[in-house]
Design an enzyme around this catalytic site. Structure first.
Site, PDB file in Angstrom:
ATOM      1  N   GLU A  62       0.802  -1.225   0.000  1.00  0.00           N
ATOM      2  CA  GLU A  62       0.000   0.000   0.000  1.00  0.00           C
ATOM      3  C   GLU A  62       0.832   1.272   0.000  1.00  0.00           C
ATOM      4  OE1 GLU A  62      -0.797  -2.663   1.727  1.00  0.00           O
ATOM      5  OE2 GLU A  62      -2.832  -3.151   1.106  1.00  0.00           O
ATOM      6  N   HIS A 131     -11.593  -4.637   8.581  1.00  0.00           N
ATOM      7  CA  HIS A 131     -12.091  -4.467   7.208  1.00  0.00           C
ATOM      8  C   HIS A 131     -13.402  -3.692   7.170  1.00  0.00           C
ATOM      9  CE1 HIS A 131      -9.371  -7.897   6.724  1.00  0.00           C
ATOM     10  NE2 HIS A 131      -9.368  -7.663   5.432  1.00  0.00           N
TER      11      HIS A 131
END
Lengths: 327, 320
Positions: A62, A131
């Site tokens: 990321e 999440h």
């Protein structure tokens, strides 16, 4: 005007397709966005259409996804990077907060970073604490970032196109529960400008500012409240930064009551910012009752379905809060 | 590309310019004329000059908190640099960036960086642009030994390698990340070994030998331009000054510093040029004079320049 029914997912895909066709500098990168089509299927089919040069599958990295998007934006491209879950933006946070957000200012206005970071936030899928977060409040705190949160296919399409054309780093927050929602949108190309809210329902008794999926829940609640004789005006800011405060102020002057609803944890959430800005405005004098916030509990999102639902505002919670404020 | 006599003299002059510029900055830091901090490049001049000599004007660099040398080697205007350090409106960043954020994107300097390793993924992004626009350019990505232990180093070198990005990663190993010695922070002795795990060439070079650095970067840059991917070059050198203004240097001995000073990259190159008779004593004096003049002009320009108006405070947070 000819229209076509699109899901939120398809609307996003159309925006990406149109912008990539329009400008060869626009490209996408992210984890599993190419052959897999993205974890939520947004980019499905774009690989076949635009090829691997413009639909780039990245390693699971990321920081370099965000940083490379920045570096290519700085040198003339318009990248759209996807971060698979909003929770994972924290892994690329240096590049987002310390680098991308600051470059234009830090370089004396002599460079810009036209990049979009698309990412799905929110709970409701049983994916639990890592999440399911709604981290937009963190991002709104950072000068230099724009933060966009569409609640319907029409806005998703028009706002994504505007975000791609914007010359700043834009974090584009999608919601997992909205991807399959449908709506008629114009067949013809259109844009939705950043910094412009929309009145999703007109009303006279209460102004309800809702973010993202909460707009959908608020609209349902408003139907029921109407049957009880409570007329709710629903405003979707659509972009949090820049915020169209004017529209909220005007509505409050009309209804004299304000309820703010979002999914993110209440503590330090964006609702506190809206509340403060309204209180500091001349709309304060028009308020009949104190402004209320309805928001997520100050907890990590839990797994078990009942707990997960209980952690964030549901339709019933909105009904309750609205009745209390008007009653 | 072979360097002719004039190229070599220009490189010598540039190294000396960095040295004298940094000495002036050191003076300003100790006087408080520069109100922020500063990280001096003294002792490492050969790396920036050797590497930047190996690329073209339109190529890119990303730099570090210790970035003045990279700026000068990339052709920065000393007046604008000094003005930025003094916080003036005429500085590269109109006084908003300071020492750690000098950038000139138009001339390929994508910026110094206040975060160790922060520029490495940005270099990859510039590499993507080059590749997608088929520009045949290259990016030199400078960072220190400290950055080699940052997560983005791993992510970026891997991405650059799997995508064959035209980036030359240049580690300026000065053996200390602030006070943390490489021998404490690395199990391996040769940092260039890291390259193997990314499937790219790793090279270790004497960071005080400007010509050797030039040669390595020429080779790496030509590989990059031919779409053959990135290279990792580790240049061993030494910073003569402390990490920043407030460093008591408790982590190293005076003897060690003296040893490295004997290996001064500028004196060494000067000797080479004198031995080759490319330079005469007279010419070195002339160069010294010219360099000092350019620094003095930069100081004068900066000192005469206005501070930014408070009206600019909230300008340029967002681009139009």
């Amino acid at each position: 005007m000819p229209t076509v029914e699109l899901t939120y997912r398809e609307a996003l895909r159309r925006a990406l397709r149109e912008e990539m066709a329009r400008d060869e500098n626009v490209y996408m990168m992210g984890e599993d966005i190419a052959i897999y089509g993205g974890a939520f299927g947004v980019s499905l089919g774009l690989l076949e259409e635009f090829g691997p040069e413009r639909i780039k599958d990245t390693p699971l990295s990321e920081s370099v996804i965000v940083g490379a998007a920045l570096g290519s934006a700085l040198t003339g491209m318009r990248p759209v990077a996807e971060i698979m879950f909003m929770d994972f933006i924290t892994i690329g946070m240096d590049q987002l907060i310390n680098q991308a957000a600051k470059i234009h200012y830090m370089y004396g206005g002599k460079a810009c970073v036209p990049m979009v970071l698309r990412t799905p936030g929110g709970s409701g899928t049983g994916a639990a604490a890592q999440h399911s977060q709604s981290l937009e409040g963190l991002l709104c705190h950072i000068p230099g970032l724009k933060v966009v949160m569409p609640s319907c296919p029409y806005d998703a399409l028009g706002l994504l196109k505007s975000s791609i054309r914007d010359n700043n780093p834009v974090v584009f927050v999608e919601h997992k529960l909205l991807y399959s929602g449908r709506e008629l949108v114009p067949e013809k190309e259109y844009l939705v400008p950043l910094g412009k809210s929309e009145v999703k329902r007109e009303g006279t008794d209460l102004t309800l500012v809702a973010l993202s999926v909460m707009v959908v829940r608020a609209l349902k609640a408003a139907d029921k409240l109407a049957q009880e004789g409570i007329s709710v005006e629903i405003i979707d800011p659509r972009t949090l930064v820049p915020l169209d405060l004017e529209a909220i102020i005007n509505s409050v002057k009309k209804t004299h009551r304000l309820l703010i609803v979002h999914e993110a944890c209440k503590r330090g959430g964006f609702g506190a910012e809206i509340l403060s800005q309204v209180e500091e405005s001349d709309a304060f004098d028009y308020l009949d009752v104190p402004i209320r916030r309805l928001a997520g509990s100050n907890i990590p999102i839990p797994y078990s379905p009942g707990l997960e639902k209980g952690a964030v505002p549901q339709e019933d919670d909105i009904l309750g809060a609205a009745r209390k404020l008007v009653g | 590309m072979t360097l002719n006599k004039n190229d070599l003299i220009r490189m010598y002059k540039q190294m000396l310019t960095i040295r004298r510029f940094e000495e002036k900055v050191a003076e300003f830091l100790s006087q408080g004329t520069i109100h922020g901090t500063g990280h001096l490049y003294i002792g490492e001049e050969a790396i920036a000059v050797g590497a930047c000599r190996a690329i073209e004007n339109e190529d890119y660099i990303t730099s570090t908190h210790r970035g003045h040398g990279h700026c000068i080697a990339k052709g920065a205007d000393l007046n604008k640099m000094m003005s930025e350090l003094l916080g003036k409106e005429t500085g590269y960043c109109r006084g908003k960036g300071g020492s750690m954020h000098i950038a000139d994107v138009e001339t390929g300097n994508l910026g110094a960086n206040g975060v160790v390793g922060g520029g490495i993924p940005i270099a990859c992004g510039a590499g993507i642009t080059i590749k997608m626009k088929k520009l045949k350019r290259v990016v030199l990505c400078f960072f220190g030994d400290g950055a080699v232990n940052q997560g983005v180093f791993h992510e970026s070198l891997n991405l650059a390698s799997v995508w064959d990005l035209p980036v030359v990663f240049i580690c300026e190993n000065n053996f200390y990340a602030m006070s943390t010695a490489t021998k404490i922070a690395f199990k391996i002795k040769d940092l260039s070994l890291r390259a193997a795990s990314y499937g790219m060439p790793g090279v270790k070079v004497d960071g005080n030998d400007v010509l050797k650095i030039y040669e390595e970067v020429i080779e790496a840059a030509s590989r990059a331009r031919e779409d053959k991917g990135p290279t990792f070059i580790v240049c061993d050198s030494y910073r003569w000054k402390g990490h920043s203004r407030s460093d008591a240097e408790r982590y190293r001995t005076k003897k060690e510093v003296m040893e490295w000073k004997k290996r001064c990259p500028i004196e060494r190159f000067k000797k080479y040029l004198l031995d080759k008779r490319y330079l005469t004593r007279e010419m070195t004096e002339q160069i010294e004079w010219e360099v000092n003049l350019s620094i003095q002009e930069a100081v004068d320009f900066a000192q005469k320049s206005p501070f930014p108006s408070l009206k600019t405070l909230e300008q340029d947070v967002y681009a139009n």
